[in-house]
Design a protein around this motif. Structure first.
Motif, PDB file in Angstrom:
ATOM      1  N   THR A  28       0.863  -1.178   0.000  1.00 30.13           N
ATOM      2  CA  THR A  28       0.000   0.000   0.000  1.00 30.13           C
ATOM      3  C   THR A  28       0.898   1.225   0.000  1.00 30.13           C
ATOM      4  N   VAL A  29       0.704   2.101  -0.994  1.00 28.70           N
ATOM      5  CA  VAL A  29       1.557   3.277  -1.179  1.00 28.70           C
ATOM      6  C   VAL A  29       0.760   4.522  -0.794  1.00 28.70           C
ATOM      7  N   LEU A  30       1.310   5.277   0.177  1.00 29.41           N
ATOM      8  CA  LEU A  30       0.631   6.463   0.705  1.00 29.41           C
ATOM      9  C   LEU A  30       1.545   7.670   0.614  1.00 29.41           C
ATOM     10  N   ASN A  31       0.967   8.876   0.731  1.00 29.11           N
ATOM     11  CA  ASN A  31       1.779  10.084   0.820  1.00 29.11           C
ATOM     12  C   ASN A  31       1.982  10.447   2.296  1.00 29.11           C
ATOM     13  N   ALA A  32       2.591  11.594   2.532  1.00 31.72           N
ATOM     14  CA  ALA A  32       2.909  11.988   3.911  1.00 31.72           C
ATOM     15  C   ALA A  32       1.658  12.210   4.756  1.00 31.72           C
ATOM     16  N   ASP A  33       0.523  12.509   4.088  1.00 25.81           N
ATOM     17  CA  ASP A  33      -0.749  12.690   4.798  1.00 25.81           C
ATOM     18  C   ASP A  33      -1.524  11.388   4.916  1.00 25.81           C
ATOM     19  N   GLN A  34      -0.867  10.273   4.575  1.00 27.88           N
ATOM     20  CA  GLN A  34      -1.467   8.942   4.649  1.00 27.88           C
ATOM     21  C   GLN A  34      -2.645   8.776   3.699  1.00 27.88           C
ATOM     22  N   GLN A  35      -2.579   9.508   2.570  1.00 25.71           N
ATOM     23  CA  GLN A  35      -3.567   9.352   1.525  1.00 25.71           C
ATOM     24  C   GLN A  35      -3.007   8.437   0.433  1.00 25.71           C
ATOM     25  N   PRO A  36      -3.850   7.576  -0.154  1.00 24.84           N
ATOM     26  CA  PRO A  36      -3.346   6.637  -1.167  1.00 24.84           C
ATOM     27  C   PRO A  36      -2.857   7.357  -2.417  1.00 24.84           C
ATOM     28  N   ILE A  37      -1.812   6.793  -3.032  1.00 20.93           N
ATOM     29  CA  ILE A  37      -1.256   7.339  -4.274  1.00 20.93           C
ATOM     30  C   ILE A  37      -1.610   6.392  -5.409  1.00 20.93           C
ATOM     31  N   GLU A  38      -2.385   6.899  -6.384  1.00 21.05           N
ATOM     32  CA  GLU A  38      -2.820   6.088  -7.514  1.00 21.05           C
ATOM     33  C   GLU A  38      -1.851   6.236  -8.682  1.00 21.05           C
ATOM     34  N   ASP A  39      -1.743   5.179  -9.499  1.00 18.16           N
ATOM     35  CA  ASP A  39      -0.955   5.183 -10.740  1.00 18.16           C
ATOM     36  C   ASP A  39       0.539   5.358 -10.508  1.00 18.16           C
ATOM     37  N   ALA A  40       1.035   4.942  -9.353  1.00 24.52           N
ATOM     38  CA  ALA A  40       2.482   4.874  -9.161  1.00 24.52           C
ATOM     39  C   ALA A  40       2.988   3.591  -9.824  1.00 24.52           C
ATOM     40  N   SER A  41       4.062   3.683 -10.591  1.00 28.58           N
ATOM     41  CA  SER A  41       4.619   2.491 -11.241  1.00 28.58           C
ATOM     42  C   SER A  41       5.446   1.705 -10.237  1.00 28.58           C
ATOM     43  N   VAL A  42       5.278   0.389 -10.281  1.00 30.01           N
ATOM     44  CA  VAL A  42       5.935  -0.502  -9.318  1.00 30.01           C
ATOM     45  C   VAL A  42       6.734  -1.550 -10.087  1.00 30.01           C
ATOM     46  N   GLN A  43       7.996  -1.708  -9.700  1.00 27.77           N
ATOM     47  CA  GLN A  43       8.835  -2.760 -10.288  1.00 27.77           C
ATOM     48  C   GLN A  43       9.422  -3.599  -9.164  1.00 27.77           C
ATOM     49  N   LEU A  44       9.164  -4.890  -9.210  1.00 21.31           N
ATOM     50  CA  LEU A  44       9.716  -5.835  -8.244  1.00 21.31           C
ATOM     51  C   LEU A  44      10.556  -6.832  -9.030  1.00 21.31           C
ATOM     52  N   GLY A  45      11.859  -6.639  -9.019  1.00 23.80           N
ATOM     53  CA  GLY A  45      12.719  -7.466  -9.855  1.00 23.80           C
ATOM     54  C   GLY A  45      12.389  -7.253 -11.315  1.00 23.80           C
ATOM     55  N   GLN A  46      11.958  -8.325 -12.003  1.00 22.18           N
ATOM     56  CA  GLN A  46      11.618  -8.246 -13.414  1.00 22.18           C
ATOM     57  C   GLN A  46      10.115  -8.100 -13.651  1.00 22.18           C
ATOM     58  N   PHE A  47       9.357  -7.903 -12.585  1.00 19.46           N
ATOM     59  CA  PHE A  47       7.910  -7.823 -12.702  1.00 19.46           C
ATOM     60  C   PHE A  47       7.439  -6.391 -12.469  1.00 19.46           C
ATOM     61  N   PHE A  48       6.387  -5.986 -13.219  1.00 17.24           N
ATOM     62  CA  PHE A  48       5.898  -4.617 -13.173  1.00 17.24           C
ATOM     63  C   PHE A  48       4.413  -4.592 -12.818  1.00 17.24           C
ATOM     64  N   SER A  49       4.021  -3.496 -12.169  1.00 15.37           N
ATOM     65  CA  SER A  49       2.621  -3.285 -11.833  1.00 15.37           C
ATOM     66  C   SER A  49       2.435  -1.791 -11.569  1.00 15.37           C
ATOM     67  N   SER A  50       1.242  -1.428 -11.103  1.00  9.02           N
ATOM     68  CA  SER A  50       0.963  -0.045 -10.721  1.00  9.02           C
ATOM     69  C   SER A  50      -0.071  -0.051  -9.606  1.00  9.02           C
ATOM     70  N   THR A  51      -0.138   1.051  -8.892  1.00 10.39           N
ATOM     71  CA  THR A  51      -1.072   1.121  -7.765  1.00 10.39           C
ATOM     72  C   THR A  51      -2.472   1.500  -8.240  1.00 10.39           C
TER      73      THR A  51
END
Length: 426
Positions: A28-51
């Motif tokens: 779960t990806v949040l900002n400093a105000d603990q609000q969710p961040i949408e459409d952040a790109s995520v890379q885990l090793g060779q795998f990709f996703s987004s929030t």
């Protein structure tokens, strides 16, 4: 076919040392105000996703540890090593992104933070060594090689001619400095404004007497010895007063040793006799063995990287094979151990750098010539800062002193010139 199959299987075994097991990573990806961040790109090793709109992502990883990167145009890049948690096939992460700074003043300062450390256009710098009061430069100009000592204002204190074709400087464990040649080593005695060159020693003497010494502290000296295929390492502690010695630390990659034993036996390493073949098939087989032997020498027997360093008067062994750091007391008894994971970040170069003051440690990473330094907390082994060398690709002889990182840059416009630059890191 058997030859090729054996080589392929062994190479796979040698390169696959991390844990192979499917694990679900949910974050779960949040900002400093603990609000969710949408459409952040995520890379885990060779795998990709987004929030999604809840700031969540889910990726199935087939091995751990692995690097996690999260990127969003309004936030700073986030990076972390995801470790395997014993007995768990699902890992939950809570991540907070920091807003990207757009301070104009900061941008202006960063633009001027890289400077020419020794501004002499006609001097080719082969190597350099930072001193308490300046730099010792190994130089070449007008077909002559010489040593030049300069103070902090780049004022020349002395020049000393040396034999042609020097390779680099070398520091021994007693803080002595040497000039390396292809066939010999010359020890340098440097005073404030005076330099003495001691009689040269052979490379064989150097490898026997100086190279094994890893560290000297107070009355103790630590010697390093590599084991089979360079995949085992012993550190031996010697008391210089009474000559007593004991095993300080030991590590061995037994799986790789067994695999390399089989590889060496299959390819007749170290004895390859291509010229003794009587048939074309024998010659072909011998050629394959010869090629595998070169692969063995150049790639497979790279030593375990387990450096021993002194930071803030404390001795630490960073064991990148066991994913741990061991901190020793003044008498070299074990004080504590901590887990480390920074070496799982992409483009790790198997290199730690300690600054001249012996107060900070940095790990080196390089991607297509661009170098990044991650500062490592010597107390916990965690990453506490990142420095990107911004201006030059493939910087060499990186050294750190005070608030600056120094390095050599090779000018591609003129193949005969290296210059020394420095970049502010704080």
């Amino acid at each position: 076919m058997k030859q090729v199959l054996v080589s392929f299987v062994i190479c796979c075994c040698l390169n696959f040392t991390i844990q192979a097991q499917e694990t679900v990573v949910i974050g779960t990806v949040l900002n400093a105000d603990q609000q969710p961040i949408e459409d952040a790109s995520v890379q885990l090793g060779q795998f990709f996703s987004s929030t999604d709109r809840r700031g969540q992502f889910k990726i199935i990883a087939n091995y751990l540890p692995v690097q996690l990167l999260i990127n969003h145009p309004f936030y700073e890049l986030y990076e972390q090593i995801v470790l395997q948690q014993t007995g768990k096939d699902t890992i939950f992460l809570a991540i907070t992104l920091i807003t990207e700074s757009t301070d104009l003043e900061e941008v202006t300062v960063n633009a001027d933070k890289i400077v020419w450390a020794y501004p002499e256009k006609s001097i080719h710098i082969i190597d350099f060594d930072l001193r308490d009061y300046g730099m010792l430069l190994l130089c070449s100009a007008e077909k002559q090689c010489f040593l030049r000592l300069v103070d902090d204002n780049n004022k020349t204190l002395f020049d000393q001619p040396v034999r042609k074709n020097p390779l680099s400087f070398f520091h021994d464990c007693l803080d002595g400095i040497h000039l390396l040649y292809q066939d010999s080593v010359v020890e340098l005695m440097v005073l404030y404004d005076t330099l003495f060159l001691l009689p040269p020693a052979s490379i064989g003497e150097f490898k026997q007497s100086l190279e094994p010494c890893a560290l000297s502290k107070d009355k103790y000296v630590v010697f390093k010895q590599l084991g089979p295929h360079n995949k085992a390492l012993d550190y031996t502690l010697v008391n210089r007063i009474n000559q007593e010695n004991r095993l300080l630390y030991q590590a061995a990659d037994t799986k790789q040793i067994k695999s390399l034993d089989a590889y060496a036996a299959e390819n007749d390493i170290p004895a390859i006799a291509m010229l003794k073949a009587n048939t074309s098939q024998q010659l072909s087989d011998d050629r394959k063995k010869w090629q595998n032997a070169r692969h063995y020498e150049q790639n497979l027997i790279k030593p375990l990287y387990i450096p021993i360093v002194t930071v803030n008067d404390t001795t630490i062994i960073f064991d990148h094979f066991k994913d741990s750091m061991t901190v020793f007391s003044a008498d070299f008894s074990i004080n504590r151990r901590s887990a480390i994971s920074y070496h799982y970040f992409d483009f790790w170069q198997n290199k730690l750098l300690v600054n001249e003051e012996h107060t900070r440690v940095f790990a080196k990473y390089e991607d297509r010539g661009l170098v990044k330094l991650r500062e490592i907390d010597p107390h916990t082994g965690s990453v506490i800062g990142v420095v990107q060398l911004d201006k030059h690709v493939y910087p060499a002889s990186i050294q750190i002193k005070g608030r600056f990182v120094y390095y050599l840059f090779h000018r591609y416009v003129d193949d005969s010139i290296n210059y020394v630059y420095k970049q502010r890191i704080d």
